[in-house]
Write a protein that holds these residues in place. Sequence first.
Motif, PDB file in Angstrom:
ATOM      1  N   SER A 122       3.926  76.228  -1.514  1.00 49.96           N
ATOM      2  CA  SER A 122       2.761  75.256  -1.528  1.00 49.96           C
ATOM      3  C   SER A 122       3.336  73.858  -1.899  1.00 49.96           C
ATOM      4  O   SER A 122       2.507  72.832  -2.099  1.00 49.96           O
ATOM      5  CB  SER A 122       1.929  75.757  -2.567  1.00 49.96           C
ATOM      6  OG  SER A 122       2.827  75.854  -3.997  1.00 49.96           O
ATOM      7  N   SER A 123       4.905  73.571  -2.169  1.00 47.17           N
ATOM      8  CA  SER A 123       5.151  72.314  -2.464  1.00 47.17           C
ATOM      9  C   SER A 123       5.678  71.743  -1.259  1.00 47.17           C
ATOM     10  O   SER A 123       6.387  72.052  -0.277  1.00 47.17           O
ATOM     11  CB  SER A 123       6.256  72.736  -3.737  1.00 47.17           C
ATOM     12  OG  SER A 123       5.621  73.380  -4.644  1.00 47.17           O
ATOM     13  N   THR A 124       6.043  70.546  -1.668  1.00 43.88           N
ATOM     14  CA  THR A 124       6.613  69.247  -0.641  1.00 43.88           C
ATOM     15  C   THR A 124       7.644  68.317  -1.111  1.00 43.88           C
ATOM     16  O   THR A 124       7.498  67.976  -2.442  1.00 43.88           O
ATOM     17  CB  THR A 124       5.545  68.512   0.207  1.00 43.88           C
ATOM     18  OG1 THR A 124       4.871  67.775  -0.649  1.00 43.88           O
ATOM     19  CG2 THR A 124       4.504  69.499   0.665  1.00 43.88           C
ATOM     20  N   TRP A 125       8.478  67.867  -0.276  1.00 40.98           N
ATOM     21  CA  TRP A 125       9.263  66.705  -0.710  1.00 40.98           C
ATOM     22  C   TRP A 125       9.182  65.584   0.464  1.00 40.98           C
ATOM     23  O   TRP A 125       9.501  65.922   1.604  1.00 40.98           O
ATOM     24  CB  TRP A 125      10.816  67.335  -0.783  1.00 40.98           C
ATOM     25  CG  TRP A 125      11.783  66.250  -1.066  1.00 40.98           C
ATOM     26  CD1 TRP A 125      11.756  64.960  -1.558  1.00 40.98           C
ATOM     27  CD2 TRP A 125      13.399  66.429  -0.958  1.00 40.98           C
ATOM     28  NE1 TRP A 125      12.762  64.497  -1.577  1.00 40.98           N
ATOM     29  CE2 TRP A 125      13.726  65.293  -1.388  1.00 40.98           C
ATOM     30  CE3 TRP A 125      13.951  67.745  -0.754  1.00 40.98           C
ATOM     31  CZ2 TRP A 125      15.352  65.476  -1.407  1.00 40.98           C
ATOM     32  CZ3 TRP A 125      15.422  67.632  -0.878  1.00 40.98           C
ATOM     33  CH2 TRP A 125      16.024  66.348  -1.271  1.00 40.98           C
ATOM     34  N   THR A 126       9.042  64.386  -0.012  1.00 41.28           N
ATOM     35  CA  THR A 126       8.812  63.126   0.997  1.00 41.28           C
ATOM     36  C   THR A 126       9.965  62.532   0.779  1.00 41.28           C
ATOM     37  O   THR A 126      10.234  61.884  -0.461  1.00 41.28           O
ATOM     38  CB  THR A 126       7.628  62.557   0.863  1.00 41.28           C
ATOM     39  OG1 THR A 126       6.619  63.425   1.150  1.00 41.28           O
ATOM     40  CG2 THR A 126       7.710  61.289   2.016  1.00 41.28           C
ATOM     41  N   LEU A 127      10.952  62.205   1.712  1.00 38.07           N
ATOM     42  CA  LEU A 127      12.220  61.201   1.448  1.00 38.07           C
ATOM     43  C   LEU A 127      11.724  59.785   1.438  1.00 38.07           C
ATOM     44  O   LEU A 127      10.837  59.616   2.324  1.00 38.07           O
ATOM     45  CB  LEU A 127      13.313  61.625   2.594  1.00 38.07           C
ATOM     46  CG  LEU A 127      13.796  62.907   2.803  1.00 38.07           C
ATOM     47  CD1 LEU A 127      14.910  63.116   3.857  1.00 38.07           C
ATOM     48  CD2 LEU A 127      14.366  63.538   1.489  1.00 38.07           C
ATOM     49  N   THR A 128      12.357  59.158   0.662  1.00 39.31           N
ATOM     50  CA  THR A 128      12.358  57.581   0.658  1.00 39.31           C
ATOM     51  C   THR A 128      13.630  57.151   0.943  1.00 39.31           C
ATOM     52  O   THR A 128      13.826  55.791   0.759  1.00 39.31           O
ATOM     53  CB  THR A 128      11.788  57.078  -0.650  1.00 39.31           C
ATOM     54  OG1 THR A 128      12.687  57.557  -1.889  1.00 39.31           O
ATOM     55  CG2 THR A 128      10.566  57.644  -0.814  1.00 39.31           C
ATOM     56  N   GLY A 129      14.454  57.862   1.413  1.00 41.08           N
ATOM     57  CA  GLY A 129      15.732  57.327   1.739  1.00 41.08           C
ATOM     58  C   GLY A 129      16.937  58.558   1.848  1.00 41.08           C
ATOM     59  O   GLY A 129      16.444  59.772   1.772  1.00 41.08           O
ATOM     60  N   ASP A 130      18.024  58.386   2.707  1.00 43.07           N
ATOM     61  CA  ASP A 130      19.050  59.624   3.038  1.00 43.07           C
ATOM     62  C   ASP A 130      19.206  60.196   1.590  1.00 43.07           C
ATOM     63  O   ASP A 130      19.172  59.893   0.507  1.00 43.07           O
ATOM     64  CB  ASP A 130      20.318  59.066   3.360  1.00 43.07           C
ATOM     65  CG  ASP A 130      19.944  58.505   4.705  1.00 43.07           C
ATOM     66  OD1 ASP A 130      18.890  58.671   5.430  1.00 43.07           O
ATOM     67  OD2 ASP A 130      20.987  57.817   5.282  1.00 43.07           O
ATOM     68  N   SER A 131      19.299  61.735   1.709  1.00 39.58           N
ATOM     69  CA  SER A 131      19.462  62.489   0.441  1.00 39.58           C
ATOM     70  C   SER A 131      20.650  63.362   0.637  1.00 39.58           C
ATOM     71  O   SER A 131      20.773  64.098   1.860  1.00 39.58           O
ATOM     72  CB  SER A 131      18.142  63.106   0.057  1.00 39.58           C
ATOM     73  OG  SER A 131      17.434  62.076  -0.692  1.00 39.58           O
ATOM     74  N   TYR A 132      21.152  63.682  -0.186  1.00 39.26           N
ATOM     75  CA  TYR A 132      22.397  64.606   0.107  1.00 39.26           C
ATOM     76  C   TYR A 132      22.458  65.951  -1.242  1.00 39.26           C
ATOM     77  O   TYR A 132      22.478  65.431  -2.464  1.00 39.26           O
ATOM     78  CB  TYR A 132      23.973  63.990  -0.337  1.00 39.26           C
ATOM     79  CG  TYR A 132      24.109  62.841   0.771  1.00 39.26           C
ATOM     80  CD1 TYR A 132      25.007  63.212   1.855  1.00 39.26           C
ATOM     81  CD2 TYR A 132      23.450  61.749   0.608  1.00 39.26           C
ATOM     82  CE1 TYR A 132      25.212  62.307   2.806  1.00 39.26           C
ATOM     83  CE2 TYR A 132      23.647  60.785   1.758  1.00 39.26           C
ATOM     84  CZ  TYR A 132      24.385  60.975   2.586  1.00 39.26           C
ATOM     85  OH  TYR A 132      24.924  60.283   3.791  1.00 39.26           O
ATOM     86  N   ILE A 133      22.515  67.261  -0.783  1.00 42.79           N
ATOM     87  CA  ILE A 133      22.044  68.123  -1.515  1.00 42.79           C
ATOM     88  C   ILE A 133      23.107  69.152  -1.280  1.00 42.79           C
ATOM     89  O   ILE A 133      23.766  69.110  -0.086  1.00 42.79           O
ATOM     90  CB  ILE A 133      20.602  68.677  -1.716  1.00 42.79           C
ATOM     91  CG1 ILE A 133      20.377  69.401  -0.456  1.00 42.79           C
ATOM     92  CG2 ILE A 133      19.940  67.491  -2.282  1.00 42.79           C
ATOM     93  CD1 ILE A 133      18.920  69.933  -0.476  1.00 42.79           C
TER      94      ILE A 133
END
Length: 301
Positions: A265-276
């Motif tokens: 039910s959850s979301t993530w919207t990127l506002t830049g490149d991301s590294y995990i």
Amino acid sequence: NGNGVFSYGSGTTVNIFDSTITTTADNSGGIQTTGGGTTNASSLTVETSGNSSAAIRSDRGGGTVNVDGGTYTTSGVGSPAVYSTADITVKNATLTANNSEGLVIEGKNSIALENCDVTGNMTTSNGGSDEDNLHAVMIYQSMSGDAAIGEASFSSDGGSITSLSGDLFYVTNTSCTISLKDTKLVTANDQLLTIAGNNSSRGWGTSGSNGGDVVLTTSSQEMDGNITVDDISTLDMTLSDGSAFTGTINSTGDAGEVNVTLDSSSTWTLTGDSYITSFDGDLSQINANGYQLYVNGSAVL
């Protein structure tokens, strides 16, 4: 050390309600609990104007503090609304630090908030160093002996946390859990969370090995801003129950270990490149928004 009300020692309980406390000198908190004492406070109006004068304060030996209602305001440097070396619960209160971080937890201790409005305005560090991080909430270990070494705990259910200057959350030289539910988060500089070592100039561990380890969990929580985890720190972040994160994680490249879990039910919207380091969930729950997500060095979006 002219604290308004002081509860000291195991077996000591102070109950105070419908009262006004004002202190003016340095090192003079509003209500202080140490040595295993207990303080129960409700509907207080507390104002402190000195440096190192938290409105709700504890020190060596810790204890238990329960606060319900009231307003707690500080004006001095190094004077958060709440400084915890104890187990502190605050409900239905307004917590304002006009020249300091809003909340601090030291060592193996806790702050639990319910329907509280917190504002921090840290414009300079208590030690006066330009290299210190500015923030609204700090979780750390000072190594002074005032607080046992171990995992700290912070939670907020409802209410708001606002930073008027600096990062919203800063964790260094300790491990902790952070739990957020339906709390309005307002950043001053788009930096939601910094987990990093420090230069150890103030004795906060040894430079190069004094990072932070954070377990962050959310429920019905909106989070906007960026997260930075340096190469001696870690983050395990789990978003659940309709949580939504808009921002980046380590936008400049791989650094510390970061594990992200999204429930269905959850979301993530990127506002830049991301590294995990790892991702658990459905990639369709991530809005790339024109940017790249790298997991363990490989682009997945």
